[in-house]
Design a protein around this motif. Structure first.
Motif, PDB file in Angstrom:
ATOM      1  N   SER A 165     -56.996 -42.634 -25.641  1.00 56.56           N
ATOM      2  CA  SER A 165     -57.657 -43.717 -24.921  1.00 56.56           C
ATOM      3  C   SER A 165     -57.372 -43.631 -23.428  1.00 56.56           C
ATOM      4  CB  SER A 165     -57.212 -45.071 -25.480  1.00 56.56           C
ATOM      5  OG  SER A 165     -57.782 -46.133 -24.750  1.00 56.56           O
ATOM      6  N   LEU A 166     -56.099 -43.335 -23.104  1.00 55.19           N
ATOM      7  CA  LEU A 166     -55.717 -43.208 -21.700  1.00 55.19           C
ATOM      8  C   LEU A 166     -56.468 -42.057 -21.024  1.00 55.19           C
ATOM      9  CD1 LEU A 166     -51.837 -43.751 -21.571  1.00 55.19           C
ATOM     10  CD2 LEU A 166     -53.589 -45.053 -20.343  1.00 55.19           C
ATOM     11  N   ARG A 167     -56.576 -40.942 -21.709  1.00 54.54           N
ATOM     12  CA  ARG A 167     -57.265 -39.793 -21.123  1.00 54.54           C
ATOM     13  C   ARG A 167     -58.753 -40.097 -20.920  1.00 54.54           C
ATOM     14  NH1 ARG A 167     -55.373 -33.783 -22.483  1.00 54.54           N
ATOM     15  NH2 ARG A 167     -56.003 -33.654 -20.313  1.00 54.54           N
ATOM     16  N   ALA A 168     -59.335 -40.796 -21.889  1.00 49.32           N
ATOM     17  CA  ALA A 168     -60.755 -41.133 -21.773  1.00 49.32           C
ATOM     18  C   ALA A 168     -61.028 -42.067 -20.599  1.00 49.32           C
ATOM     19  CB  ALA A 168     -61.240 -41.772 -23.071  1.00 49.32           C
ATOM     20  N   SER A 169     -60.013 -42.865 -20.263  1.00 50.74           N
ATOM     21  CA  SER A 169     -60.196 -43.811 -19.159  1.00 50.74           C
ATOM     22  C   SER A 169     -59.632 -43.285 -17.842  1.00 50.74           C
ATOM     23  CB  SER A 169     -59.536 -45.151 -19.506  1.00 50.74           C
ATOM     24  OG  SER A 169     -58.142 -44.987 -19.696  1.00 50.74           O
ATOM     25  N   GLY A 170     -59.362 -41.978 -17.801  1.00 47.56           N
ATOM     26  CA  GLY A 170     -58.878 -41.372 -16.563  1.00 47.56           C
ATOM     27  C   GLY A 170     -57.403 -41.585 -16.321  1.00 47.56           C
ATOM     28  N   GLY A 171     -56.611 -41.482 -17.376  1.00 46.84           N
ATOM     29  CA  GLY A 171     -55.175 -41.750 -17.271  1.00 46.84           C
ATOM     30  C   GLY A 171     -54.378 -40.680 -16.555  1.00 46.84           C
ATOM     31  N   GLY A 172     -54.986 -39.549 -16.242  1.00 54.67           N
ATOM     32  CA  GLY A 172     -54.325 -38.536 -15.434  1.00 54.67           C
ATOM     33  C   GLY A 172     -53.165 -37.839 -16.120  1.00 54.67           C
ATOM     34  N   ASP A 173     -52.170 -37.454 -15.310  1.00 51.18           N
ATOM     35  CA  ASP A 173     -51.035 -36.675 -15.809  1.00 51.18           C
ATOM     36  C   ASP A 173     -50.267 -37.404 -16.901  1.00 51.18           C
ATOM     37  OD1 ASP A 173     -51.724 -34.748 -14.005  1.00 51.18           O
ATOM     38  OD2 ASP A 173     -49.931 -34.935 -12.744  1.00 51.18           O
ATOM     39  N   GLY A 174     -50.082 -38.703 -16.752  1.00 45.83           N
ATOM     40  CA  GLY A 174     -49.330 -39.457 -17.748  1.00 45.83           C
ATOM     41  C   GLY A 174     -49.993 -39.422 -19.109  1.00 45.83           C
ATOM     42  N   ALA A 175     -51.315 -39.575 -19.138  1.00 48.04           N
ATOM     43  CA  ALA A 175     -52.048 -39.536 -20.398  1.00 48.04           C
ATOM     44  C   ALA A 175     -51.943 -38.160 -21.042  1.00 48.04           C
ATOM     45  CB  ALA A 175     -53.505 -39.905 -20.158  1.00 48.04           C
ATOM     46  N   ALA A 176     -52.067 -37.105 -20.238  1.00 48.58           N
ATOM     47  CA  ALA A 176     -51.966 -35.753 -20.780  1.00 48.58           C
ATOM     48  C   ALA A 176     -50.569 -35.484 -21.323  1.00 48.58           C
ATOM     49  CB  ALA A 176     -52.324 -34.733 -19.700  1.00 48.58           C
ATOM     50  N   HIS A 177     -49.555 -35.947 -20.599  1.00 50.02           N
ATOM     51  CA  HIS A 177     -48.184 -35.734 -21.056  1.00 50.02           C
ATOM     52  C   HIS A 177     -47.936 -36.417 -22.391  1.00 50.02           C
ATOM     53  CE1 HIS A 177     -43.603 -36.205 -20.285  1.00 50.02           C
ATOM     54  NE2 HIS A 177     -43.856 -35.080 -20.926  1.00 50.02           N
ATOM     55  N   CYS A 178     -48.328 -37.679 -22.492  1.00 46.36           N
ATOM     56  CA  CYS A 178     -48.120 -38.402 -23.736  1.00 46.36           C
ATOM     57  C   CYS A 178     -48.916 -37.779 -24.868  1.00 46.36           C
ATOM     58  CB  CYS A 178     -48.493 -39.873 -23.560  1.00 46.36           C
ATOM     59  SG  CYS A 178     -47.985 -40.899 -24.966  1.00 46.36           S
ATOM     60  N   GLN A 179     -50.132 -37.326 -24.577  1.00 48.09           N
ATOM     61  CA  GLN A 179     -50.924 -36.696 -25.619  1.00 48.09           C
ATOM     62  C   GLN A 179     -50.267 -35.416 -26.127  1.00 48.09           C
ATOM     63  OE1 GLN A 179     -54.709 -34.813 -24.605  1.00 48.09           O
ATOM     64  NE2 GLN A 179     -55.635 -35.697 -26.446  1.00 48.09           N
ATOM     65  N   GLY A 180     -49.761 -34.599 -25.208  1.00 49.41           N
ATOM     66  CA  GLY A 180     -49.092 -33.369 -25.624  1.00 49.41           C
ATOM     67  C   GLY A 180     -47.897 -33.640 -26.517  1.00 49.41           C
ATOM     68  N   LEU A 181     -47.059 -34.602 -26.113  1.00 49.17           N
ATOM     69  CA  LEU A 181     -45.897 -34.944 -26.933  1.00 49.17           C
ATOM     70  C   LEU A 181     -46.314 -35.561 -28.253  1.00 49.17           C
ATOM     71  CD1 LEU A 181     -43.473 -36.441 -24.244  1.00 49.17           C
ATOM     72  CD2 LEU A 181     -43.400 -34.167 -25.281  1.00 49.17           C
ATOM     73  N   ALA A 182     -47.359 -36.393 -28.236  1.00 50.34           N
ATOM     74  CA  ALA A 182     -47.824 -37.028 -29.464  1.00 50.34           C
ATOM     75  C   ALA A 182     -48.328 -35.999 -30.461  1.00 50.34           C
ATOM     76  CB  ALA A 182     -48.913 -38.048 -29.140  1.00 50.34           C
ATOM     77  N   LEU A 183     -49.030 -34.990 -29.980  1.00 50.97           N
ATOM     78  CA  LEU A 183     -49.465 -33.923 -30.875  1.00 50.97           C
ATOM     79  C   LEU A 183     -48.264 -33.226 -31.521  1.00 50.97           C
ATOM     80  CD1 LEU A 183     -52.351 -32.415 -28.723  1.00 50.97           C
ATOM     81  CD2 LEU A 183     -52.602 -33.473 -30.980  1.00 50.97           C
ATOM     82  N   ILE A 184     -47.219 -33.009 -30.739  1.00 52.03           N
ATOM     83  CA  ILE A 184     -46.034 -32.340 -31.272  1.00 52.03           C
ATOM     84  C   ILE A 184     -45.370 -33.185 -32.345  1.00 52.03           C
ATOM     85  CG2 ILE A 184     -43.731 -31.464 -30.707  1.00 52.03           C
ATOM     86  CD1 ILE A 184     -44.888 -30.798 -27.890  1.00 52.03           C
ATOM     87  N   VAL A 185     -45.162 -34.474 -32.066  1.00 53.02           N
ATOM     88  CA  VAL A 185     -44.431 -35.304 -33.031  1.00 53.02           C
ATOM     89  C   VAL A 185     -45.247 -35.613 -34.274  1.00 53.02           C
ATOM     90  CG1 VAL A 185     -42.978 -36.331 -31.254  1.00 53.02           C
ATOM     91  CG2 VAL A 185     -45.055 -37.519 -31.976  1.00 53.02           C
ATOM     92  N   THR A 186     -46.563 -35.382 -34.220  1.00 53.55           N
ATOM     93  CA  THR A 186     -47.387 -35.583 -35.411  1.00 53.55           C
ATOM     94  C   THR A 186     -47.706 -34.264 -36.114  1.00 53.55           C
ATOM     95  OG1 THR A 186     -49.365 -35.646 -33.990  1.00 53.55           O
ATOM     96  CG2 THR A 186     -48.405 -37.762 -34.668  1.00 53.55           C
ATOM     97  N   GLY A 187     -46.917 -33.246 -35.815  1.00 52.05           N
ATOM     98  CA  GLY A 187     -47.005 -32.009 -36.576  1.00 52.05           C
ATOM     99  C   GLY A 187     -47.986 -30.986 -36.066  1.00 52.05           C
ATOM    100  N   LYS A 188     -48.369 -31.068 -34.789  1.00 49.36           N
ATOM    101  CA  LYS A 188     -49.276 -30.084 -34.190  1.00 49.36           C
ATOM    102  C   LYS A 188     -48.642 -29.506 -32.922  1.00 49.36           C
ATOM    103  CE  LYS A 188     -53.291 -32.635 -35.924  1.00 49.36           C
ATOM    104  NZ  LYS A 188     -54.500 -33.416 -35.547  1.00 49.36           N
TER     105      LYS A 188
END
Length: 289
Positions: free
Chosen positions: A88-111
């Motif tokens: 949601s953050l990335r879709a709304s232009g969340g920038g570096d913070g959104a990308a960082h959280c997305q990367g970590l979220a993918l890792i902790v959910t097994g990707k």
């Protein structure tokens, strides 16, 4: 006399055992640098495989903002929610913070591989301070190690070290990747650099001992284990490794003592399991090499 344990924080000794044995007889050391960049897991997750996944990093952050912090906080308790929040953050232009959280979220959910790609892209394109980008590259490298991609992990660690050249954990991470690539001397060199930065790292000493043993430099391996045990006489990984060295040098009685102590020092650990396996093999007869 080693078998492949699962990944287990921090990055030191168990993954070096595994890394050192890849291409030889496949036996391993474990995991992720919990005390470095990741918050530790809840107590009830300590022995669960998911407890090895990266959680939100300590400062420096790659960005600022309430939504970013909220997304990072969700990683520990609601990983799936963190994925949704990051998207949601990335879709709304969340920038570096959104990308960082997305990367970590993918890792902790097994990707972890997908998460590593997001983090690498972020770190290489961000205008954040060098240390923050080094942290993100380090996280990407950890994820690469989780999926046995040491070549990419080495690249991440090297780029991170160019940004943060006095980071002990980055040297240890690169050494892990080098060991997985059978480049044991390179791993020794990087562990030596880590120990120059922090001579109190018993884990790095034992990891370097494993590398020296793989290079058949048993005297150097013994010296590192002795230093590690001087720092922590009950360090189970050091006792396990000293037992392996003693067995290699023909001191089966001394090996037995060390492996029994390793079991007692950390009874519910992978190290205890390895010590028990080694003791069983010792009872069965001399190891075939």
């Amino acid at each position: 006399m080693e078998s492949p344990p699962r990944l287990n924080r921090p990055i030191p000794v168990r993954m070096f055992r595994r890394a050192a044995a890849i291409g030889l007889s496949f036996g391993l050391m474990g995991g992720l640098a919990a005390g470095w960049r990741w918050w530790p897991p809840p107590a009830d997750q300590q022995e669960d495989a998911t407890a090895d996944l990266p959680l939100p990093p300590f400062p420096p952050r790659i960005a600022e903002g309430k939504d970013y912090e909220t997304c990072l906080a969700a990683l520990a308790d609601d990983p799936a929610g963190a994925v949704a929040a990051a998207e949601s953050l990335r879709a709304s232009g969340g920038g570096d913070g959104a990308a960082h959280c997305q990367g970590l979220a993918l890792i902790v959910t097994g990707k972890p591989e997908a998460g590593a790609v997001v983090l690498e892209t972020l770190a290489r394109g961000s205008e954040a301070p060098p240390m923050a980008r080094a942290v993100v590259l380090g996280q990407a490298g950890q994820a690469r190690l989780m999926v046995m991609q040491p070549d990419q992990a080495e690249v991440d660690a090297s780029e991170a070290l160019a940004l943060s050249p006095a980071d002990t954990e980055l040297f240890i991470m690169r050494a892990t990747a080098e060991a997985m690539l059978d480049r044991f001397q390179d791993a020794v060199n990087d562990l030596g650099a880590a120990l120059q930065l922090d001579s109190s790292r018993a884990d790095a000493l034992v990891s370097r001992a494993v590398m020296h043993r793989r290079l058949n430099e048993l005297d150097l391996a013994q010296a590192d284990v002795t230093r590690a045990l001087a720092l922590d006489p009950d360090y189970a990984d050091a006792l396990l490794e000293r037992g392996i060295l003693r067995e290699r040098m023909g001191d089966r009685a001394g090996a037995r003592v060390d492996w029994e102590r390793a079991k007692g020092a950390d009874p519910n650990s992978t190290t205890a399991d390895l010590a028990e396996q080694n003791l069983s093999l010792l009872e069965a007869g001399p190891e075939r090499r």
